[in-house]
Structures are given as structure tokens and as C-alpha cells.
Design a protein around this motif. Structure first.
Motif, PDB file in Angstrom:
ATOM      1  N   THR A   1       0.835  -1.213   0.000  1.00 29.90           N
ATOM      2  CA  THR A   1       0.000   0.000   0.000  1.00 29.90           C
ATOM      3  C   THR A   1       0.867   1.259   0.000  1.00 29.90           C
ATOM      4  O   THR A   1       0.416   2.319  -0.389  1.00 29.90           O
TER       5      THR A   1
ATOM      6  N   THR B   1       4.114   3.792  -4.650  1.00 26.49           N
ATOM      7  CA  THR B   1       3.410   4.576  -5.662  1.00 26.49           C
ATOM      8  C   THR B   1       2.711   3.612  -6.622  1.00 26.49           C
ATOM      9  O   THR B   1       1.611   3.890  -7.101  1.00 26.49           O
TER      10      THR B   1
ATOM     11  N   ARG C   1      -7.861  10.596   0.603  1.00 25.58           N
ATOM     12  CA  ARG C   1      -6.568   9.976   0.302  1.00 25.58           C
ATOM     13  C   ARG C   1      -5.711   9.941   1.560  1.00 25.58           C
ATOM     14  O   ARG C   1      -5.737  10.866   2.364  1.00 25.58           O
TER      15      ARG C   1
ATOM     16  N   GLN D   1      -0.592  10.820  -1.870  1.00 24.67           N
ATOM     17  CA  GLN D   1      -1.483  10.070  -0.990  1.00 24.67           C
ATOM     18  C   GLN D   1      -2.521   9.353  -1.852  1.00 24.67           C
ATOM     19  O   GLN D   1      -2.874   9.828  -2.927  1.00 24.67           O
ATOM     20  N   ALA D   2      -3.002   8.215  -1.364  1.00 19.49           N
ATOM     21  CA  ALA D   2      -3.916   7.413  -2.182  1.00 19.49           C
ATOM     22  C   ALA D   2      -5.082   6.918  -1.336  1.00 19.49           C
ATOM     23  O   ALA D   2      -4.917   6.643  -0.145  1.00 19.49           O
TER      24      ALA D   2
ATOM     25  N   SER E   1      -9.279   2.960  -5.181  1.00 18.83           N
ATOM     26  CA  SER E   1      -8.971   3.818  -6.331  1.00 18.83           C
ATOM     27  C   SER E   1      -9.939   3.501  -7.450  1.00 18.83           C
ATOM     28  O   SER E   1     -10.071   2.349  -7.871  1.00 18.83           O
TER      29      SER E   1
ATOM     30  N   ARG F   1      -6.159  -0.472  -1.553  1.00 19.31           N
ATOM     31  CA  ARG F   1      -5.100  -0.394  -0.539  1.00 19.31           C
ATOM     32  C   ARG F   1      -5.771  -0.621   0.813  1.00 19.31           C
ATOM     33  O   ARG F   1      -6.573   0.203   1.254  1.00 19.31           O
TER      34      ARG F   1
END
Ligand SMILES: [Fe+2]
Length: 274
Positions: free
Chosen positions: A76, A79, A127, A145-146, A150, A162
């Protein structure tokens, strides 16, 4: 191993179900490595490339213990998290336990979207910072940040998950009402994931390798006693998809479709694999 058609069949199963078991793998690390490399080169990380380990906490990571591990995704904190992960249990002596868990995170996200769209939105919108910093010489964080879920910008569907409490860093740039909504959403998603009817438990055996889509399937394992020796490795998304598209459609068709919109509904479009 010798035929490309068999590799294609293997990749089709992974794409369709999110995972696949391969029987009849010789019980040694070299053969397992060669098997992974039929798809593409092995992704190296701070844990190494092809790994072959026992629960000795070589790396300060929960994977290297014998504790229960709930459903999670790996990487997680990258990138570009690895897409595939293969496990092959080489031996388990003087003990028992260590069943493997798989849960379809895409399916769980669809359920959340249908039943509680606000909570689904929260997991796609907010995120988070993620990190891997268990070892002294490493502190990896993704370039941006994610979110937990997604959403593909063209497909309007979740394409990458993630989900790992141990890797999620504290988020500071949000207000209390947003935090409350997100934690409610995370708790609900967790409940769906822990619904027994969604959980696939299997006992790995020497000679049978398990490979799964780390963007889709959450994996975990029950605690175990004794000594287990496990080997395996990661494969990148782009290299897996490239191999799969070329085997399925042929180079000419893939090249003639460069730049076409993704289309998950038309199996004649090479970009239905994304
Ligand atoms: Fe893991």
C-alpha cells in the motif's frame, strides 16, 4: 511451463477470479522462481526479489511472524503496488495452522457502493499517507497520498485497493466530520470483508502454488505453530498486463488499439484488460 497457451490460460484465470492455484510445481525455490518468470521478471523491493523465508522476523514486518494476519493488500506504501503475488509453501514441520485467506475486495466494494453509497464515496475520496518504515534503513512513502479504493478514471469502477492498517500513516489534513465518516466507512467495509460467505480459506501444500491479484484480492492467514518455509515473489502490473494482452490478442491487434478507450464490456478490445 513449455506452452504459451498454458500461460495464457493461467493469466485468464487470475484475471477472471482474482487468483489461481497451480498444481504439480516441483517443491524447490528454483522451479517456483522459473514459474513466476513465465509471466514476467520478479519485482524487487526492500524485501529482496524472489523470497524464500521462514518466520524469523528478518524484516520487521508482520508477514515474517507466525501470528494471525487479517485480510490485507501488500505494498500500500508504494506509488505502484505490485499486481501479482505468488506463494509456494515448501515445507511445514512440527506444527499446524497457517491456513490461507482470500477475499474479493472488488466484490466487497460493489456491495458497499450499492448499500451505502456515502460510505463507498468516503473510501474513494479521502486519500491517505502510507508508509513502510519497519527497518532502520527504509521509510517508503508513495509520491501522492492514495485512497483505500482507487476508481479508474475511465471505467468508473474500483481497480486498485489499498487495505492495510499497519501501513496507513496518520492523516492530518481533514476535519472531524470527515474523519467520522471515513472511519464509519472503513468499519463497514471491514464488516463486509469479514462476512464468512466471502472468505475463501485454503491450506497451502508443497507442490501447489497460489498466485493472486494484489490490487483486487485481500489475503491473510491463520496463526501457525512449527516451522514453515515459504517462497514466492511479486510481479508488476504493467508487465503482467502487457504479457496477458499480447498472449490473448496478438501483437498486431494490441498495436492497432493503442490509445483506444478502455472498454471492459468488449472482450474484442485489448484494452478490456487494464
Ligand atoms: Fe501480505
Amino acid at each position: 511451463m513449455s506452452k504459451d497457451e498454458s500461460v495464457l490460460q493461467w493469466l485468464e484465470e487470475i484475471w477472471k477470479w482474482g487468483f489461481c492455484f497451480i498444481k504439480g510445481v516441483p517443491v524447490d525455490p528454483e522451479s517456483t522462481k522459473t514459474l513466476i518468470e513465465r509471466i514476467a521478471f520478479i519485482r524487487h523491493t526492500h524485501y529482496g526479489g524472489f523470497w524464500d523465508f521462514t518466520a524469523d522476523l528478518t524484516f520487521k514486518d508482520t508477514a515474517y511472524t507466525n501470528e494471525f494476519l487479517g485480510g490485507h493488500t501488500d505494498n500500500t506504501y508504494f506509488t505502484d503496488p505490485a499486481r501479482l503475488q505468488l506463494f509456494h509453501l515448501l515445507s511445514h514441520t512440527d506444527g499446524h495452522g497457517g491456513a490461507s485467506l482470500l477475499v474479493d475486495g472488488y466484490s466487497a466494494a460493489r456491495t458497499l457502493r450499492q448499500t451505502e453509497p456515502d460510505l463507498y464515496q468516503a473510501l474513494t475520496h479521502y486519500r491517505h499517507p502510507w508508509h513502510a518504515s519497519g527497518n532502520e534503513d527504509v521509510c517508503i512513502q508513495p509520491s501522492a497520498q492514495a485512497p483505500v479504493l482507487s476508481v479508474h478514471p475511465d471505467m468508473n469502477t474500483v481497480y486498485q485497493i489499498r487495505w492495510n492498517n499497519y501501513d496507513r500513516a496518520p492523516k492530518s489534513d481533514w476535519e472531524l466530520p470527515h474523519q467520522k465518516l471515513w472511519y464509519e466507512a472503513a468499519a463497514r467495509y471491514n464488516e463486509i470483508l469479514n462476512d464468512h460467505s466471502r472468505q475463501i480459506w485454503t491450506q497451502l501444500e508443497p507442490g501447489t502454488a497460489l498466485i493472486f491479484d494484489n490490487w483486487r484480492m485481500l489475503h491473510g492467514r491463520s496463526e501457525f505453530t512449527g516451522k514453515r518455509r515459504m517462497c514466492g515473489g511479486y510481479v508488476n502490473n504493467d508487465d503482467f498486463v502487457s504479457r496477458f494482452r499480447l498472449l490473448k490478442y496478438g501483437r498486431e491487434k494490441v498495436l492497432n488499439n493503442l490509445g483506444n478507450m478502455y472498454d471492459a464490456h468488449s472482450s474484442s478490445n485489448p484494452n478490456s484488460i487494464y
